[in-house]
Design an enzyme around this catalytic site. Structure first.
Site, mmCIF file in Angstrom:
data_model
loop_
_atom_site.group_PDB
_atom_site.id
_atom_site.type_symbol
_atom_site.label_atom_id
_atom_site.label_comp_id
_atom_site.label_asym_id
_atom_site.label_seq_id
_atom_site.Cartn_x
_atom_site.Cartn_y
_atom_site.Cartn_z
ATOM 1 N N GLU A 44 11.850 -5.654 -1.135
ATOM 2 C CA GLU A 44 12.840 -5.896 -2.199
ATOM 3 C C GLU A 44 14.058 -5.024 -1.950
ATOM 4 O O GLU A 44 13.924 -3.849 -1.583
ATOM 5 C CB GLU A 44 12.294 -5.547 -3.598
ATOM 6 C CG GLU A 44 11.310 -6.530 -4.180
ATOM 7 C CD GLU A 44 10.959 -6.169 -5.631
ATOM 8 O OE1 GLU A 44 11.815 -5.581 -6.338
ATOM 9 O OE2 GLU A 44 9.835 -6.475 -6.046
ATOM 10 N N GLU A 75 5.074 -1.986 -6.682
ATOM 11 C CA GLU A 75 5.678 -0.801 -7.307
ATOM 12 C C GLU A 75 4.699 -0.021 -8.194
ATOM 13 O O GLU A 75 4.961 0.226 -9.379
ATOM 14 C CB GLU A 75 6.938 -1.202 -8.072
ATOM 15 C CG GLU A 75 7.964 -1.815 -7.131
ATOM 16 C CD GLU A 75 9.333 -2.085 -7.766
ATOM 17 O OE1 GLU A 75 9.464 -1.946 -9.004
ATOM 18 O OE2 GLU A 75 10.261 -2.419 -7.015
#
Length: 482
Positions: free
Chosen positions: A269, A157
């Protein structure tokens, strides 16, 4: 509401992309005996093939050091211990290359209780050296053919500025470039990808960068949560989930697939929220959300859809000792299956050919899927809506057309009254620390129970029965035939 299942009208084989990979916390937890016991349970019962977690390169893994002479030295002993275990239980690593070892880091900014360094390297050449040494070691120990089946994902991320990555997008692309070239230099057939972003971001940007600069990329990876929040332990999580559009994740998946084409897409995710203290993770709501989401995207060509996470042994905000504290896990810290675990157990029943379903007076909160194989037909139903939105108990008439030999029909339920160990824990008085007898009682309360139901026949080729489906619940119906 009426559901008609057309036995024999096949729609194609099921691609179990949701079982390809599952998430976990950070690498050092994989050295724990209880973590390993829980992962093996998930492998055996849910069929997960890969596991992904942060921090393979963290200092708590003792991977990279700088000697007194200024040169780098490397130690992969702890990494080997983890991978040896994964291979032993029939799993493989989905390797997220993070976070920055202190010996390479340009700064001191860290994330989480375990202090993963999120700064760019002082030297991208040394970063590349570390990645090359790791890849070279893995091939030496496990062989090219084995490591070529793994995935190397660069970072986590990086679009969450100053949370997971202290640099810019351009600096992340440099990080990616040096890692990708290092991996391919060791073996051109090793798989590398990114950008591992939150909110399905930076997909066209990374593709364009790689095309323009001749940088290798084998897959796109990204993450999604309905809330769009990056990270939160605050009380507004329910409100954020309530604002999300029902079924929103499916629209984002379609967009990501279009942006990534022709590269395959791996979601590394996803969950109903990005908070490790969200009470919805512990209750039947999450099971209904999981099944609804998978049904929405069942026909899409995903490489994996990796649920975050398989266990509440999880240290990002420190390890909570409460049995039910809203952690991400399918299993709680004691290994007690939550409703979400049982949702994946039900999804694991979807083997064989998908078959056609028709609806009459369809409820806006009901989603379902049916499959058949040589021995049985399985119908899975989810009754789901986002928090604080209307949802009712649904009475459903099911008609199965084209079947001539029905021996047994049974249902398994996940709802407020079934497969709901948190409810039993609350009735216990919410003890913070469980003894052995309490763990056994809660484990029993978590189990799926087979409930035989009566059915009727029409013209010797239709089977009919009625179902009651509670709000925020999952019902699995198995029809034994032949």
């Amino acid at each position: 509401m009426k559901i008609t299942i057309n036995y024999g009208k096949k729609l194609g084989k099921i691609n179990k992309f949701w079982a390809k990979c599952v998430g976990s916390c950070h690498a050092t937890t994989a050295l724990r005996e209880d973590w390993r016991k829980q992962l093996k349970k998930c492998r055996d019962e849910l069929g997960f093939e890969y596991v992904r977690f942060h921090g393979w390169l963290n200092d708590d893994m003792s991977v990279c050091f700088r000697n007194d002479d200024g040169l780098l030295s490397f130690s992969f002993f702890n990494i080997d211990s983890i991978i040896d275990f994964l291979l032993e239980i029939g799993m493989k690593p989905f390797i997220e290359l993070s976070f920055m070892p202190e010996a390479l880091a340009s700064g001191t900014k860290t994330v989480f209780h375990y202090k993963g360094n999120i700064t760019p390297p002082k030297s991208y050449e040394e970063w590349g050296q570390l990645i090359a040494e790791l890849a070279r070691h893995l091939i030496s120990r496990y062989g090219k053919n084995e490591v070529r089946e793994w995935f190397f994902e660069v970072w986590n991320e990086p679009n969450l500025k100053d949370f997971f990555w202290a640099g810019t997008m351009e600096e992340y692309f440099e990080l990616y470039k040096y890692a990708a070239f290092a991996i391919k230099k060791v073996d051109s057939e090793l798989k590398v990808g990114g950008p591992a972003t939150a909110i399905d971001a930076w997909i066209p940007e990374l593709k364009n960068f790689c095309t323009k600069n001749g940088v290798p990329i084998d897959f796109i990876s990204t993450h999604q949560y309905p809330t769009d929040l990056a990270f939160s332990t605050s009380s507004n999580m329910e409100e954020a989930m309530a604002k999300a559009k029902r079924g929103e994740l499916a629209e984002r998946v379609k967009k990501a697939l279009e942006e990534a084409y022709p590269l395959p897409v791996y979601y590394t995710e996803w969950n109903n929220s990005p908070s490790p203290r969200d009470s919805y993770h512990d209750i039947p709501y999450d099971a209904a959300f999981i099944v609804k989401t998978i049904i929405d995207i069942i026909d899409l060509p995903l490489g994996c859809y990796s649920y975050w996470t398989f266990t509440d042994i999880f240290e990002e905000c420190g390890q909570s000792s409460l049995p039910f504290h809203g952690g991400f896990g399918l299993l709680n810290i004691h290994g007690i299956p939550k409703p979400s675990y049982r949702a994946f157990q039900i999804l694991n029943k979807l083997s064989g050919e998908r078959i056609e379903i028709e609806f009459e007076d369809k409820s806006p909160t009901i989603d379902c899927i049916a499959v058949q194989n040589d021995r049985e037909i399985v119908l899975v139903i989810s009754n789901h809506n986002v928090p604080l939105s209307p949802i009712d108990t649904e009475n459903i008439k099911v008609v199965l057309k084209g079947i001539k030999d029905c021996r047994e029909v049974f249902v398994e339920r996940i709802d407020e009254h079934n497969t709901n160990p948190k409810r039993v824990w609350l009735e216990m008085g919410s003890p913070a620390y469980l003894n052995r007898e309490q763990i056994e009682e809660l484990t029993k309360a978590s189990e799926l129970k087979k409930e035989k139901i009566s059915w009727g026949t029409v013209n010797n080729n239709e089977v009919t029965f009625d179902l009651i489906v509670l709000p925020h619940s999952v019902v699995a119906v198995t029809i034994k035939n032949g």
